[in-house]
Design a protein around this motif. Structure first.
Motif, short mmCIF file in Angstrom:
data_model
loop_
_atom_site.label_atom_id
_atom_site.label_comp_id
_atom_site.label_asym_id
_atom_site.label_seq_id
_atom_site.Cartn_x
_atom_site.Cartn_y
_atom_site.Cartn_z
N GLY A 39 42.51 35.81 43.24
CA GLY A 39 42.53 34.51 44.22
C GLY A 39 41.34 34.32 44.60
O GLY A 39 41.23 33.13 45.43
N GLN A 40 40.20 35.01 44.39
CA GLN A 40 38.63 34.72 44.84
C GLN A 40 38.07 34.07 43.46
O GLN A 40 38.66 34.46 42.22
CB GLN A 40 38.03 36.00 44.98
N GLY B 161 42.32 24.10 41.32
CA GLY B 161 42.93 23.87 39.78
C GLY B 161 42.74 25.23 39.24
O GLY B 161 43.64 25.45 38.35
N VAL B 162 41.67 25.88 39.17
CA VAL B 162 41.67 27.32 38.40
C VAL B 162 42.92 28.26 39.11
O VAL B 162 43.64 28.85 38.38
CB VAL B 162 40.33 27.77 38.85
N ARG B 163 43.18 28.38 40.27
CA ARG B 163 44.25 28.97 40.70
C ARG B 163 45.59 28.64 40.22
O ARG B 163 46.39 29.65 39.74
CB ARG B 163 44.21 29.22 42.46
N ARG B 164 45.86 27.43 40.18
CA ARG B 164 47.17 26.93 39.53
C ARG B 164 47.05 27.22 38.03
O ARG B 164 48.21 27.81 37.69
CB ARG B 164 47.09 25.52 39.73
N PHE B 165 46.04 27.40 37.60
CA PHE B 165 45.94 27.47 36.18
C PHE B 165 46.11 28.81 35.67
O PHE B 165 47.19 29.15 35.04
CB PHE B 165 44.54 27.22 35.53
N LEU B 166 45.58 29.73 36.76
CA LEU B 166 46.05 31.34 36.49
C LEU B 166 47.49 31.70 36.88
O LEU B 166 48.38 32.33 36.13
CB LEU B 166 45.20 32.14 37.60
N TYR C 289 49.81 30.56 33.84
CA TYR C 289 49.97 31.76 32.68
C TYR C 289 50.57 32.91 33.42
O TYR C 289 50.61 34.11 32.45
CB TYR C 289 48.44 31.87 32.07
N GLY C 290 50.55 33.21 34.49
CA GLY C 290 50.96 34.73 35.10
C GLY C 290 49.86 35.58 34.96
O GLY C 290 50.16 36.87 34.74
N ILE C 291 48.76 35.28 35.30
CA ILE C 291 47.51 36.12 34.92
C ILE C 291 46.85 36.18 36.46
O ILE C 291 46.78 35.02 37.27
CB ILE C 291 46.39 36.04 33.88
N VAL C 292 45.87 36.91 36.49
CA VAL C 292 45.08 36.96 37.88
C VAL C 292 43.47 37.06 37.73
O VAL C 292 42.73 36.86 38.73
CB VAL C 292 45.23 38.25 38.90
N PHE C 293 43.00 36.94 36.27
CA PHE C 293 41.80 36.93 36.02
C PHE C 293 41.42 36.17 34.92
O PHE C 293 42.31 35.75 34.04
CB PHE C 293 41.18 38.33 35.77
N ALA D 38 32.78 42.74 40.86
CA ALA D 38 33.50 44.43 40.58
C ALA D 38 34.18 44.42 41.79
O ALA D 38 35.35 45.34 41.71
CB ALA D 38 32.30 45.36 40.09
N ALA D 39 33.56 44.22 42.92
CA ALA D 39 34.32 44.71 44.25
C ALA D 39 35.54 43.74 44.27
O ALA D 39 36.72 44.43 44.95
CB ALA D 39 33.40 44.34 45.51
N ALA D 40 35.65 42.55 43.89
CA ALA D 40 36.95 41.79 43.66
C ALA D 40 37.94 42.37 43.02
O ALA D 40 39.13 42.35 43.59
CB ALA D 40 36.67 40.49 43.47
N HIS D 41 37.36 42.78 41.69
CA HIS D 41 38.31 43.75 40.98
C HIS D 41 38.86 44.83 41.81
O HIS D 41 40.17 45.12 41.62
CB HIS D 41 37.73 43.94 39.82
#
Length: 326
Positions: free
Chosen positions: A227-228, A266-271, A274-278, A314-317
């Protein structure tokens, strides 16, 4: 077992500095980690999975000889470009390849069947999300601008496209971008500018991916995770880097850039589509300030972005894998 004691699986090659960065951040959060490479399976790693008809998922153990993790206790999986399984040299072909495929499918599919376990990213979803022609359609539906594009093996269609585009063109690979040239060497097939005057019958040899050449004030490697969104700004100072920055790292200046709300949405909608988070997204920003989406690599690199800019990727991961997203 308490949530705090549940381990994260980090599945990556042994010498992967990006995975190291995520493990360091998980350690700072006191989150237990089991890291391994699929290349260790089945010779140094043991997988035992059981599924009872009355149970919701798989149970069992992954054991590397030093530590073991129970499958039903896995908190999350960070799947970071692991190598393929290595089968003992004593197994001849074609059985060696058959055994490798069996091991590959077993490891990935047992882990993917663990119920309710978050992933960055599940490779099954990555494979679909990596298809560039489909990405253009999805990104347009998600509200992102994309370049005018053509995929063809017809010289006449390519010439007509060039005439309609009415400006400079580039050609890029549809799938991947590297050629094995022997002696364990690879040649990168880079994005390059093309002149319609040079179009000939060689276009019919295979499919070609043409796009309008977007004018660039700068480029952005946008990293989205959990989400970030993080904007790594690339200012290219040579023609080669301006066409494909991967070809000339010596002529790139790095900075950060705020991601406009419309682009982040738009990026969050794109993810989500596709059912992905990165994702590692490539954008150009025009001299007028418009963001143009080129492509997304669902397993793309980002360690260099954090190292050059200080963005806390990395912290967001680690936050996502540890459960901060819940």
């Amino acid at each position: 077992m308490s949530t705090a004691a549940r381990p994260v699986l980090v599945v990556a090659e042994q010498l992967d500095a990006t995975a190291d960065m995520v493990v360091d951040q998980l350690n700072l959060r006191d989150v237990p980690v089991m890291r391994f490479d699929v290349a260790q399976f089945p010779q140094q790693l043991t997988l035992t999975g059981n599924h009872l008809p009355t149970e919701p998922g798989w149970s069992g153990v992954i054991d590397d000889g030093r530590r073991a993790v129970r499958l039903e206790e896995v908190r999350a999986v960070y799947w970071r470009r692991p190598a393929r399984p290595l089968i003992a040299d004593t197994v001849p072909q074609p059985y060696n390849l058959w055994a490798q495929n069996q091991a590959d499918a077993a490891m990935l599919n047992v882990l993917a069947a663990l119920p309710g376990v978050p992933w960055i990213n599940n490779p099954h979803a990555d494979r679909v999300a990596s298809h560039k022609p489909q990405q253009l359609v999805a990104s347009t539906r998600c509200g992102l601008r994309v370049p005018y594009s053509l995929i063809t093996n017809s010289p006449d269609a390519a010439r007509a496209f060039a005439k309609e585009a009415g400006g400079p063109l580039i050609c890029k690979p549809i799938l991947g971008g590297r050629l094995d040239v022997g002696d364990d060497r690879q040649l990168m097939v880079a994005t390059h500018r093309v002149d319609a005057a040079d179009f000939d019958d060689s276009i019919s040899i295979t499919a070609h991916y043409f796009q309008e050449d977007i004018p660039k004030a700068f480029e952005v490697r946008l990293i989205a995770v959990g989400g970030q969104v993080f904007g790594g700004k690339l200012i290219t100072t040579s023609e080669a880097a301006g066409t494909d920055w991967r070809t000339d790292y010596q002529h790139i200046e790095y900075d950060t850039v705020d991601v406009p709300g419309r682009v982040a949405t738009g990026v969050r909608r794109f993810l989500a589509h596709y059912g992905i988070v990165f994702g590692a997204f490539d954008f150009a920003v025009t001299p007028e300030g418009e963001w143009v989406f080129f492509e997304n690599n669902p397993a793309g690199t980002w360690g260099w972005v954090e190292n050059r800019t200080g963005l806390p990727i990395a912290a967001a991961h680690a936050d996502y894998l540890a459960g901060a997203q819940l």
